[in-house]
Design an enzyme around this catalytic site. Structure first.
Site, PDB file in Angstrom:
ATOM      1  N   SER A   1       0.762  -1.351   0.089  1.00 46.82           N
ATOM      2  CA  SER A   1      -0.009  -0.080   0.195  1.00 46.82           C
ATOM      3  C   SER A   1       0.758   1.167  -0.010  1.00 46.82           C
ATOM      4  CB  SER A   1      -0.821   0.116   1.270  1.00 46.82           C
ATOM      5  OG  SER A   1      -1.563   1.032   1.427  1.00 46.82           O
TER       6      SER A   1
ATOM      7  N   TYR B   1      -2.129   0.238  10.042  1.00 42.71           N
ATOM      8  CA  TYR B   1      -2.298  -0.421   8.607  1.00 42.71           C
ATOM      9  C   TYR B   1      -1.186  -0.135   7.898  1.00 42.71           C
ATOM     10  CZ  TYR B   1      -3.851  -2.019   4.020  1.00 42.71           C
ATOM     11  OH  TYR B   1      -4.003  -2.352   2.786  1.00 42.71           O
TER      12      TYR B   1
END
Length: 231
Positions: A139, A152
């Protein structure tokens, strides 16, 4: 036929990538936590005439990971392992001051520990396929500081480092961390439910993953947009 294991394959990017591989003749072992959604995906892929094994379960379960690799053995080996299953740590996302530590542990367990555990289970098959390939879905939150994305992003940054070291330790493999960019997925909707801005369908970034499989560049971290621009 080449064989791939894809985790988190019932919807979103995992399903889109599974469909693209099935269309190209790959045999597949698919994982997701929700049995009904996974079975529906597998049934749709059967139209391509490839063998599809759907194994619902949680990637943090060592027994489930062993079952995934055993299924690949029954299909003839393993050419590609895609770690796509992910956990946010909090839904919706929150600032670090309010991030539940159990949520952070869950994100690390799913996004990092389970991903490594599956690689460890699959390494003998990947080494034998010459060269075996590993894709870990990363990501941009692993490299950029976005408010509320700390837990995250930290887990994905750790995943990126595992990929980098695995690539150094296993020069016979191709090991890639891939940042797919913005996508309209259930994961993003759970992360930021108030964001109404349209985002690309995951199928639009699948050609970037296919380019990796075709060109097999050096192990490392890649961003899907740059791979698409290089086509």
């Amino acid at each position: 036929m080449p064989v791939a294991i894809i985790t988190g394959a019932s919807k979103g990017l995992g399903r889109a990538l599974a469909e693209a591989l099935a269309e190209r003749g790959w045999d597949l072992v698919l994982d997701a936590r929700t049995a009904e959604a996974l079975e529906k995906t597998a049934a749709g892929l059967s139209a391509y005439g490839t063998r599809v094994v759907a194994l619902p379960g949680d990637v943090t379960d060592a027994g489930h990971r062993a079952d995934l690799v055993a299924a690949a053995v029954r299909l003839g080996g393993l050419d590609l392992l895609v770690s796509n299953a992910s956990a946010l740590g909090a839904e919706p996302l929150v600032r670090l001051e309010g991030l539940p530590l159990d949520g952070l542990r869950r994100a690390l367990e799913v996004n990092v520990v389970a991903a490594l555990g599956l690689v460890q289970e699959a390494l003998p098959l990947l080494r034998a396929s010459g060269p075996g390939m590993v894709i870990a879905v990363s990501s941009d939150a692993a490299a950029e500081a976005y408010e509320t994305w700390g837990g995250y992003g930290a887990s994905k940054a750790a995943l990126d480092q595992l990929v980098a070291v695995l690539g150094a330790e296993e020069p016979g493999l191709r090991v890639w961390a891939v940042d797919p960019g913005d996508m309209a997925t259930d994961l993003y909707a759970a992360a930021v439910p108030d964001d109404a801005d349209p985002r690309p369908d995951p199928a639009r970034v699948v050609p970037a993953f296919l380019r990796l499989l075709q060109d097999r560049p050096a192990s490392g971290r890649y961003a899907a947009p740059s791979l698409l621009e290089a086509r």
